[in-house]
Write a protein that holds these residues in place. Sequence first.
Motif, PDB file in Angstrom:
ATOM      1  N   GLU A   9       0.830  -1.200   0.000  1.00  0.00           N
ATOM      2  CA  GLU A   9       0.000   0.000   0.000  1.00  0.00           C
ATOM      3  C   GLU A   9       0.873   1.263   0.000  1.00  0.00           C
ATOM      4  OE1 GLU A   9      -3.060   0.036   3.070  1.00  0.00           O
ATOM      5  OE2 GLU A   9      -3.040   2.237   2.987  1.00  0.00           O
ATOM      6  N   TRP A  10       1.886   1.252   0.875  1.00  0.00           N
ATOM      7  CA  TRP A  10       2.771   2.423   0.943  1.00  0.00           C
ATOM      8  C   TRP A  10       3.550   2.595  -0.360  1.00  0.00           C
ATOM      9  CZ3 TRP A  10       4.545   1.103   6.585  1.00  0.00           C
ATOM     10  CH2 TRP A  10       3.597   1.641   7.476  1.00  0.00           C
ATOM     11  N   SER A  11       3.930   1.465  -0.916  1.00  0.00           N
ATOM     12  CA  SER A  11       4.687   1.509  -2.163  1.00  0.00           C
ATOM     13  C   SER A  11       3.857   2.171  -3.262  1.00  0.00           C
ATOM     14  CB  SER A  11       5.076   0.088  -2.540  1.00  0.00           C
ATOM     15  OG  SER A  11       5.765   0.087  -3.733  1.00  0.00           O
ATOM     16  N   LEU A  12       2.582   1.822  -3.294  1.00  0.00           N
ATOM     17  CA  LEU A  12       1.666   2.438  -4.268  1.00  0.00           C
ATOM     18  C   LEU A  12       1.553   3.935  -4.049  1.00  0.00           C
ATOM     19  CD1 LEU A  12      -1.410   0.050  -4.725  1.00  0.00           C
ATOM     20  CD2 LEU A  12       0.190   0.911  -6.469  1.00  0.00           C
ATOM     21  N   MET A  13       1.604   4.322  -2.777  1.00  0.00           N
ATOM     22  CA  MET A  13       1.510   5.738  -2.448  1.00  0.00           C
ATOM     23  C   MET A  13       2.818   6.465  -2.712  1.00  0.00           C
ATOM     24  SD  MET A  13      -0.348   5.371   1.254  1.00  0.00           S
ATOM     25  CE  MET A  13      -0.425   7.114   1.621  1.00  0.00           C
ATOM     26  N   GLY A  14       3.827   5.701  -3.102  1.00  0.00           N
ATOM     27  CA  GLY A  14       5.124   6.309  -3.363  1.00  0.00           C
ATOM     28  C   GLY A  14       5.980   6.478  -2.123  1.00  0.00           C
ATOM     29  N   LEU A  15       5.574   5.819  -1.047  1.00  0.00           N
ATOM     30  CA  LEU A  15       6.362   5.878   0.187  1.00  0.00           C
ATOM     31  C   LEU A  15       7.411   4.778   0.146  1.00  0.00           C
ATOM     32  CD1 LEU A  15       4.098   6.330   3.347  1.00  0.00           C
ATOM     33  CD2 LEU A  15       6.084   7.689   2.672  1.00  0.00           C
TER      34      LEU A  15
ATOM     35  N   VAL B 181       8.075  -4.995  -3.998  1.00  0.00           N
ATOM     36  CA  VAL B 181       7.349  -4.908  -2.722  1.00  0.00           C
ATOM     37  C   VAL B 181       7.914  -5.934  -1.747  1.00  0.00           C
ATOM     38  CG1 VAL B 181       5.131  -5.284  -1.589  1.00  0.00           C
ATOM     39  CG2 VAL B 181       5.239  -3.937  -3.689  1.00  0.00           C
ATOM     40  N   ILE B 182       8.153  -7.139  -2.251  1.00  0.00           N
ATOM     41  CA  ILE B 182       8.705  -8.191  -1.377  1.00  0.00           C
ATOM     42  C   ILE B 182      10.034  -7.727  -0.783  1.00  0.00           C
ATOM     43  CG2 ILE B 182       9.558 -10.571  -1.334  1.00  0.00           C
ATOM     44  CD1 ILE B 182       7.558 -11.176  -3.581  1.00  0.00           C
ATOM     45  N   ARG B 183      10.790  -7.000  -1.586  1.00  0.00           N
ATOM     46  CA  ARG B 183      12.099  -6.535  -1.104  1.00  0.00           C
ATOM     47  C   ARG B 183      11.987  -5.493   0.010  1.00  0.00           C
ATOM     48  NH1 ARG B 183      14.040  -7.259  -6.466  1.00  0.00           N
ATOM     49  NH2 ARG B 183      13.500  -5.128  -7.052  1.00  0.00           N
ATOM     50  N   LYS B 184      10.788  -4.952   0.192  1.00  0.00           N
ATOM     51  CA  LYS B 184      10.598  -3.985   1.283  1.00  0.00           C
ATOM     52  C   LYS B 184      10.534  -4.673   2.644  1.00  0.00           C
ATOM     53  CE  LYS B 184       9.370  -0.224  -1.158  1.00  0.00           C
ATOM     54  NZ  LYS B 184      10.548   0.499  -1.607  1.00  0.00           N
ATOM     55  N   ILE B 185      10.278  -5.969   2.595  1.00  0.00           N
ATOM     56  CA  ILE B 185      10.082  -6.687   3.855  1.00  0.00           C
ATOM     57  C   ILE B 185      11.421  -6.992   4.520  1.00  0.00           C
ATOM     58  CG2 ILE B 185       9.312  -8.916   4.817  1.00  0.00           C
ATOM     59  CD1 ILE B 185       7.038  -7.094   4.286  1.00  0.00           C
ATOM     60  N   GLU B 186      11.434  -6.790   5.825  1.00  0.00           N
ATOM     61  CA  GLU B 186      12.587  -7.233   6.601  1.00  0.00           C
ATOM     62  C   GLU B 186      12.053  -8.132   7.714  1.00  0.00           C
ATOM     63  OE1 GLU B 186      16.087  -4.741   7.948  1.00  0.00           O
ATOM     64  OE2 GLU B 186      14.855  -4.713   9.767  1.00  0.00           O
ATOM     65  N   ILE B 187      12.745  -9.263   7.898  1.00  0.00           N
ATOM     66  CA  ILE B 187      12.328 -10.169   8.974  1.00  0.00           C
ATOM     67  C   ILE B 187      13.253  -9.967  10.165  1.00  0.00           C
ATOM     68  CG2 ILE B 187      12.406 -12.601   9.623  1.00  0.00           C
ATOM     69  CD1 ILE B 187      11.205 -13.229   6.904  1.00  0.00           C
ATOM     70  N   GLU B 188      12.664  -9.704  11.314  1.00  0.00           N
ATOM     71  CA  GLU B 188      13.477  -9.588  12.538  1.00  0.00           C
ATOM     72  C   GLU B 188      13.307 -10.867  13.336  1.00  0.00           C
ATOM     73  OE1 GLU B 188      12.907  -6.170  14.969  1.00  0.00           O
ATOM     74  OE2 GLU B 188      12.967  -4.773  13.280  1.00  0.00           O
ATOM     75  N   ILE B 189      14.414 -11.542  13.562  1.00  0.00           N
ATOM     76  CA  ILE B 189      14.329 -12.785  14.322  1.00  0.00           C
ATOM     77  C   ILE B 189      14.430 -12.462  15.804  1.00  0.00           C
ATOM     78  CG2 ILE B 189      15.277 -15.087  14.645  1.00  0.00           C
ATOM     79  CD1 ILE B 189      16.575 -14.811  11.904  1.00  0.00           C
ATOM     80  N   VAL B 190      13.338 -12.702  16.518  1.00  0.00           N
ATOM     81  CA  VAL B 190      13.360 -12.431  17.961  1.00  0.00           C
ATOM     82  C   VAL B 190      13.814 -13.679  18.703  1.00  0.00           C
ATOM     83  CG1 VAL B 190      11.669 -10.590  17.934  1.00  0.00           C
ATOM     84  CG2 VAL B 190      10.885 -12.933  18.097  1.00  0.00           C
TER      85      VAL B 190
END
Lengths: 722, 146
Positions: free
Chosen positions: A404-410, A443-452
């Motif tokens: 959604e943010w990506s679509l908004m240009g964020l 979009v997938i590349r925007k994701i970051e996984i934080e391992i807790v």
Amino acid sequence: MSSPNILPSVASLPLEGDRRLRDILDSLDAAVQCWDAQGSLTYANPASAVLFGSTVPLVPGLAVADFTFDAMLPDGRKIAPEKLPFARVLCERVPIAEEILRIIGRDGEERWLRCSARPLLDETSGDFAGAVTTQTDVSGLVEQEQRLRQMAHYDALTHLPNRVLFADRLSQALARCQRTHELIAVCLLDLDGFKPVNDRLGHKAGDQVLREVAQRLNESVRGDDTVARVGGDEFAMVLGGMKSLQDCDNSLQRILDCLARPYFLADQIVSVSASIGVTLYPNDGSEQDILLRHADQAMYKAKEAGKNRYMLFDPGHEQRVRATHSMLSKIEKSISANQFCLFYQPMIDCRRGRVVGAEALVRWQHPVLGLMAPSEFLPLIEQDDLIVVLGDWVLRDGLAQAAEWSLMGLDLRVSVNISARQLHRRDFVEKLRAITDGYPPEVIRKIEIEIVETAALEDVNTVSDSIRECRAMGISVALDDFGTGFSSLVHLKRLQANVLKIDQIFVRGMLDDSEDLAIVSGVIGLAAAFKHEVVAEGVETIDHILMLRELGCDIMQGYGFARPMPADRIPHWVESFRPDPLWNIAESSRPNRDYFELLLAETNHRAWLDQMLLSSRLPGKMADPEACLGHEQCRFSRWYDSEAAMHFRHLPCFDEIDAVHRCVHRKAVDLVRAHESGNLALVELAENDINEASSELVRLLRQLRLTIAAEKPEEAPDGQKT
Amino acid sequence: MADYEPLVWSENFVTGVPEIDEQHRILVNTLNEANVRLAENSSPEFLEQITRDLLSYALYHFETEEALMQEYAYNDQSAEEADRHLREHRGFSAKVVAVREGLKGGILITREDLLSFLNNWLVNHILNTDKKLGAFIVQKRAGGPG
Ligand SMILES: [Fe+2]
């Protein structure tokens, strides 16, 4: 009973009235005495001599006051002579019916008597004329009754209290505990391997073992404790007078050891052991019969766990387990009912002055309790597969948000927390692909996984495979809470993560605690060595930001920038975001850098002091006394004498700072001397002194910092940003 | 704090609402259990487990109480008291969460500190706050539904 042929003085006691009456009285088994109105004995039949002959000579004219002997009530209380029925009937002149007395003769023989007495009235005048007293020997009856009572309260074989008496003793012990605050252990004990003894060697041998067990139990408890036999080979105990679990452990272990020793029967040696179930009152504040049931449950656990041991009942356990299950199913329903939502906390690159991403933090919109932070409910599910269900949901929702943010240009990276448990799942990558399916790669590349909870990672191979797959998909992987736990270094090498997040607890502490500062700078150093990006969490003040920048960490998040907020507020926040020029004062030219120099000086001083205090507590020579002591060599002094400090010379407290700093060093010398003397009291005194001087120094430095800030109001760091 | 002083359940704690009282008993048990067990083991793992159990059960219990508050419209009756009650609940969770955060960073709360916090909170909260709610509910229940 002594023979009735000694009938002393009977013949010489004349009874008024006819001879036949006297014959009748003489032949009675019950003892009968007659007294005149003055209380002198006028007649005693032969049975009287049998009862009292050995105690008091029944001579005519014997005064009732002299007719005394040791007598007791059934409850063991002594009876005074004037309270004996003989004396009372003559004094009070009223009938006395059926009093039970226990008398002890001179020969030590004990008799139980049922006594009655009646006053006699003169036939013609009606005046008080004396009394007749009678006694029947009821020793046989009383003893039988005692035997019956014994049977009702005691076990015939072992002579231990039985279930009935045990219940009574337990309730007394519980009542006592209300006053004494001691711990009461309620125990049920079942013998292991008793049945084979009975079957193989017969009941007699079995009974002998039970008697021996009873004796050993009695010998291993305190006098106030109760041991009871409550079934075939089942015993119950109430152990009191304990202050801690340790006391209870000791007692029970002693009992177990004692019972496990061999039993020597006539021609056999047998061995048995015991399984004991225990519940502790008042920890277990249940009613009495529930306590026993709990001990029983624990006893079965002891059996299951391999016998010859004891098990402690955990009173809240059952209910807590039930409560946990109820919470889990509630959370599960809440996930499908969409009661969870994601809040986002911006991540800032302070060097470039940009918002680079946002961490997705899950919130539970609990219908009753309101909005709940993950720290409140995650502990409930982190050991359950539910954490995986929630993790999937977070991934899906976070990804949709990124799109959604990506679509908004964020251009924002969206960081989601994934538990170690989820990463351990074999199908993790497969699921991830299913979740990301249909989204464009950018979009997938925007994701970051934080391992807790990286510390909980067990199967590092599986996890590092999963991480590699993520990285191949362009998903960035961060190790969250880095610095906590033990195995972080191993993980750092084996897991192909590309980001380290410094736990907020160290960031918050680093300005006051040199160890925290060391950890923060260590993590930043590691990240640099492994070419990882580093992100600091929990950044609250401008001081944090300046220190982190100085240490080499640029990307930060925390209340100092923004609290986590609903997703729809992020675009506006990003738009109105303006970097603070102060963030770069560490790099800027003087005089802006002064503020930062002072912060650094203060931190350096604190690190030096911590080092001093630490080594003063260790045996042996204090570490590096040169560096500790010399005012001139100290890092702070080097700064103070440096050109940097020239800028502060004009300020009023500058000279004072030097004086206080020299004072701190003199106190340090005292501390080292005290330490060398080995006198702990002196060390403590010196520590107090150095702490006091040091606080003063820090106070002055802060004052100086505030003065500088006030000189340039438009750039003043106010410490707190919202 | 004395070496060992278990919190003994007494009639004084009774709020008159059976479901609340039963849960309070379990909370008291849990506290006493922690007291006894911490004496022999105060490792971070064990503290972690105890605080997790506490957090979990407290949440369960708060939910019960707060659902009752909603059911009987406690807020309409005494908004201030209801608000104070909720704040005390949140304060408890926040403190336990803070203890857990500390554990993560290697700061172990001492047995004394943990127990005195739990003891004080529980006794104060039950005696001062829950009993007011209890009296309110008992009165509502006696006067018919709603
Ligand atoms: Fe409450």
